[in-house]
Scaffold this motif. Structure first.
Motif, short mmCIF file in Angstrom:
data_model
loop_
_atom_site.label_atom_id
_atom_site.label_comp_id
_atom_site.label_asym_id
_atom_site.label_seq_id
_atom_site.Cartn_x
_atom_site.Cartn_y
_atom_site.Cartn_z
N UNK A 1 0.79 -1.22 0.00
CA UNK A 1 0.00 0.00 0.00
C UNK A 1 0.82 1.27 0.00
N UNK A 2 2.13 1.15 0.02
CA UNK A 2 3.00 2.32 0.12
C UNK A 2 3.41 2.89 -1.23
N UNK A 3 3.08 2.22 -2.30
CA UNK A 3 3.47 2.68 -3.62
C UNK A 3 2.28 2.61 -4.57
N UNK A 4 2.08 3.67 -5.33
CA UNK A 4 1.06 3.70 -6.36
C UNK A 4 1.67 4.19 -7.66
N UNK A 5 1.08 3.79 -8.76
CA UNK A 5 1.55 4.22 -10.07
C UNK A 5 0.33 4.43 -10.96
N UNK A 6 0.41 5.45 -11.84
CA UNK A 6 -0.71 5.82 -12.69
C UNK A 6 -0.27 5.99 -14.12
N UNK A 7 -1.16 5.68 -15.03
CA UNK A 7 -0.95 6.02 -16.43
C UNK A 7 -1.06 7.54 -16.56
N UNK A 8 -0.26 8.11 -17.46
CA UNK A 8 -0.15 9.56 -17.54
C UNK A 8 -1.49 10.26 -17.73
N UNK A 9 -2.37 9.68 -18.52
CA UNK A 9 -3.62 10.35 -18.86
C UNK A 9 -4.60 10.43 -17.69
N UNK A 10 -4.40 9.64 -16.65
CA UNK A 10 -5.33 9.64 -15.52
C UNK A 10 -4.72 10.23 -14.26
N UNK B 1 -3.69 12.57 -11.49
CA UNK B 1 -4.31 13.80 -11.06
C UNK B 1 -5.82 13.76 -11.07
N UNK B 2 -6.39 12.80 -11.78
CA UNK B 2 -7.84 12.62 -11.81
C UNK B 2 -8.29 11.36 -11.07
N UNK B 3 -7.50 10.31 -11.17
CA UNK B 3 -7.83 9.03 -10.55
C UNK B 3 -6.96 8.81 -9.33
N UNK B 4 -7.51 8.13 -8.34
CA UNK B 4 -6.78 7.78 -7.14
C UNK B 4 -7.08 6.34 -6.77
N UNK B 5 -6.02 5.56 -6.60
CA UNK B 5 -6.18 4.18 -6.19
C UNK B 5 -5.82 4.07 -4.72
N UNK C 1 -9.95 0.37 -4.20
CA UNK C 1 -10.82 1.34 -4.84
C UNK C 1 -10.08 2.10 -5.92
N UNK C 2 -10.82 2.52 -6.92
CA UNK C 2 -10.33 3.45 -7.92
C UNK C 2 -11.32 4.60 -7.98
N UNK C 3 -10.95 5.72 -7.36
CA UNK C 3 -11.76 6.92 -7.41
C UNK C 3 -11.45 7.65 -8.70
N UNK C 4 -12.46 7.87 -9.51
CA UNK C 4 -12.29 8.49 -10.82
C UNK C 4 -13.07 9.80 -10.84
N UNK C 5 -12.35 10.90 -10.96
CA UNK C 5 -12.95 12.22 -11.02
C UNK C 5 -12.70 12.84 -12.39
N UNK C 6 -13.46 13.87 -12.69
CA UNK C 6 -13.32 14.60 -13.96
C UNK C 6 -13.32 13.64 -15.15
N UNK C 7 -14.25 12.73 -15.14
CA UNK C 7 -14.30 11.72 -16.20
C UNK C 7 -14.60 12.35 -17.55
N UNK C 8 -13.98 11.80 -18.56
CA UNK C 8 -14.13 12.26 -19.93
C UNK C 8 -14.54 11.09 -20.81
N UNK C 9 -15.11 11.37 -21.99
CA UNK C 9 -15.51 10.28 -22.87
C UNK C 9 -14.39 9.30 -23.20
#
Length: 123
Positions: A55-64, A66-70, A80-88
């Motif tokens: 739980x001490x390390x997270x990694x994200x794809x560049x496009x998500x 700042x918007x998504x939080x695991x 959980x995957x919290x997804x904000x500012x969702x786009x098409x």
């Protein structure tokens, strides 16, 4: 064996939010890193986000980023995957996977997979 069940998908308008859950009843769930991958219609499956088994390390794809939080709740055996500012462009089937390693979580080779949950974002 680790059995994973995704939930929380649905349809939202652009700018909306969803929270996906990846749950298991397996008591060893905390021994696995968890990743989220998605497959948009007509495209290949790609990495979204992952959290290490500690739980001490997270990694994200560049496009998500700042918007998504695991995040994970080992006591509740849920990630959980919290997804904000969702786009098409976020429209896809989202899958969670479990892997018994701490690093290289963008590697799509995982030990177990859920069946996926549909996320649809309208413009």
């Amino acid at each position: 064996q680790v059995q994973l069940v995704e939930s929380g998908g649905g349809s939202v308008h652009a700018g909306g939010s969803l929270r996906l859950s990846c749950a298991t009843s397996t008591p060893t769930f905390g021994r696995y890193s968890i990743g989220w991958f998605r497959q948009p219609p007509g495209k290949e499956r790609g990495f979204v986000a992952a959290i290490s088994r500690s739980g001490r390390s997270t990694v994200y794809q560049d496009s998500v980023e700042g918007r998504f939080t695991i995040s994970r709740d080992n006591a509740g055996n849920t990630v959980y995957l919290q997804m904000n500012s969702l786009q098409p462009e976020d429209t896809a089937v989202y899958y969670c996977g479990a892997v018994n390693r701490e690093y290289e979580l963008q590697n799509p080779v995982y030990d177990y997979w859920g069946q996926g949950t549909q996320v649809t974002v309208s413009s």
